[in-house]
Motif scaffolding. Sequence first.
Motif, PDB file in Angstrom:
ATOM      1  N   ASN A  70      27.095  25.329  53.333  1.00 15.67           N
ATOM      2  CA  ASN A  70      25.800  24.652  53.389  1.00 15.67           C
ATOM      3  C   ASN A  70      26.018  23.212  53.836  1.00 15.67           C
ATOM      4  OD1 ASN A  70      25.895  22.787  50.914  1.00 15.67           O
ATOM      5  ND2 ASN A  70      26.436  24.786  50.034  1.00 15.67           N
ATOM      6  N   HIS A 111      21.878  26.604  62.384  1.00 15.88           N
ATOM      7  CA  HIS A 111      22.309  27.689  61.485  1.00 15.88           C
ATOM      8  C   HIS A 111      23.525  28.431  62.029  1.00 15.88           C
ATOM      9  CE1 HIS A 111      21.827  30.409  58.145  1.00 15.88           C
ATOM     10  NE2 HIS A 111      21.825  31.451  58.959  1.00 15.88           N
ATOM     11  N   GLU A 137      23.878  28.718  52.081  1.00 20.31           N
ATOM     12  CA  GLU A 137      24.137  29.384  50.813  1.00 20.31           C
ATOM     13  C   GLU A 137      24.860  28.454  49.844  1.00 20.31           C
ATOM     14  OE1 GLU A 137      22.994  32.284  50.008  1.00 20.31           O
ATOM     15  OE2 GLU A 137      22.127  32.578  51.998  1.00 20.31           O
ATOM     16  N   THR A 149      32.637  34.175  59.388  1.00 25.96           N
ATOM     17  CA  THR A 149      31.931  33.282  60.319  1.00 25.96           C
ATOM     18  C   THR A 149      32.661  31.971  60.525  1.00 25.96           C
ATOM     19  OG1 THR A 149      30.616  32.229  58.584  1.00 25.96           O
ATOM     20  CG2 THR A 149      29.732  34.266  59.537  1.00 25.96           C
ATOM     21  N   ARG A 155      31.892  29.357  59.068  1.00 27.32           N
ATOM     22  CA  ARG A 155      30.924  28.275  58.878  1.00 27.32           C
ATOM     23  C   ARG A 155      31.074  27.630  57.504  1.00 27.32           C
ATOM     24  NH1 ARG A 155      25.180  31.047  59.879  1.00 27.32           N
ATOM     25  NH2 ARG A 155      26.173  32.524  58.438  1.00 27.32           N
ATOM     26  N   ASP A 157      25.773  27.398  57.350  1.00 30.89           N
ATOM     27  CA  ASP A 157      24.981  28.325  56.553  1.00 30.89           C
ATOM     28  C   ASP A 157      24.156  27.536  55.526  1.00 30.89           C
ATOM     29  OD1 ASP A 157      23.957  30.698  55.622  1.00 30.89           O
ATOM     30  OD2 ASP A 157      25.900  31.661  55.343  1.00 30.89           O
TER      31      ASP A 157
END
Length: 623
Positions: free
Chosen positions: A127, A101, A107, A122, A124, A105
């Motif tokens: 998903n 994680h 989302e 972030t 990131r 992420d």
Amino acid sequence: MARQRTEDTAGGAAAVFGPSAVTEYLEQVVEQLRDQRGGAPSDSIPALAEADPERFGIVIATADGHVYAAGDADEEFSLQSISKAFTYALALEDLGAEAVHEKIDVEPSGDAFNEISLQPGTGRPANPMINAGAITSTWLVPDSERDLRRDRIRAAYSRCAGRDLAISPEVLAQEHDAGDRNRALGYLLASAGIIEGDPIRALEDYFAQCSVLVTCRDLALMGATLANDGTNPVTGEEVFAPGTVSRVLSVMSSCGMYDDAGEWMVRVGLPAKSGVGGGIIAVLPGQLAVATFSPALDRHGNSVRGVLACERLSQDLQLHFSRTARASRSTVRASYPIDQSPSMVRRNAEADAVLAEHGTDAVVVELQGDLLFTGAETAIRTVREVALDAEYVVVDMRRVDEIADYVLPLLARTRAELREAGRTLVVVDGGRVSRSVLEGEPPLEVFPSRAAAVKWVEDALLERHGGPGCTPSRVVPPDSELLSRLDPEDARAVQARTVERSWRAGANILRSGQNFAGIHLVVSGDVSMSVRTPTGERIELQILGPGMSFGEMALGSDGKQHVTLTAVTDVTARVLTPEALAELEEQDPVLALRLWKAIARDGYERADQQWRDAAVHASATDW
């Protein structure tokens, strides 16, 4: 390696009865959707662009490893983005949810699958189901001491599918040549510190995982592994931990169908993942997986026919998460031959001998809980397997809570398949089957009680395997079960003191609480013996036919009847009235004593048999 239990393997129920009603349903869906020709194969690489758009397959694999296939179920195609879910699962297994994680992420992005973007702040990927997240998942999977990352990933896919899967060199070369956008994502991830070091090797391994070849059947077993909490239901090998599967399915629910995930969950309601190779995998946790293959894609990159097929199955079979069965016990409560729990019909010695020899030719399958798709599939599969060795199958549905609309037609179709192979299926429904099903083609034989169904089956076995003495339509008193215990002269003397009486079908002959009304020797017809529970429910205890007797039990229980006797058909009996019995005791006490001994012996033997039957039935059904 274990072999999957599938409808088209040689031998077993499919070889004897033909395809299951479930398989036939899938074949109908394939044929009905073949004319849907919207969309086009992906043009991202030549191998995809050249795919035959007419190819179409559907496979259902249950969480206990049974497979139902229709259409082009064994046509190979590249896994493409469906690989993302399984590589993400492997990364979770290797590093744990918290470490993964930190890099990816969970989302929904709302963007196209190959969008070049990272989350602000972030850095990131949104998903693991978009390309940026999938490349990161691949990078997170480490080499082992024995195997490179690419081989570990392919091996994980193979363990889920239950066979060794291969990477297509042709597809891999084309993915490499067409991979500039993904390389851009890789370097973007490296610049953001998500991927540490040179991303090239991770990118090449990502291309390799997308190039793994699978069939629709493989894909269904991979999905069934997720449905079975990470354990391959055929091989029994735990590939992923249940916690890993829970996280993967959650992300698939919100992100698995690209930027069409919201509409998918509304219309289909299953965690799913698609790939531009034309495959779709959808999972109903704890129950089954659906896999489809058809190369023509819509604007979201999802298979046109695959989406339609999943929508159709979700609607027809009530697979949407909001309509699935509540958690309950196994649908099949018990399965046992009728000689372990026979009907309540008292029969003569000749009939008992025939039923003892052929009692295993008929089997009762008791169902319970919600009879939706997975319950119906289990029930139908059990019935077909039981019918391999049994001439008759009694399906007892009285403990079923909910019956989906499509279940009874499937059961009727199964009954037709069995009938063509010389088997007979009957249903105990407690009055729940609609007239439309009863009158359909072919109709179901439906009985209101287990006792009535088993009696019907026993009668059929006796007619097939026994002589005329097994089911006599008329028995004179000297040959009855009671008086045959006396010598012939004594039996005729007792008969001479009886009177003939008759009742129409449905008439009450004796009522509970009534004073002793004589010993009734049934000459013809059937009589039902029943009691009422404290709540008023009628429970049938026994069916008496020609040659049987009733009424004498009141002699040993304060002179009162404790059961109700009702004529099932028109009944004729010879009755030794209370007055005639008292006269016999006064005029011929020796004969009266011999009659009393016969009554006592008959009563004890009946009680002993009922206790044995009750014990066997309890052991057969106590799950």
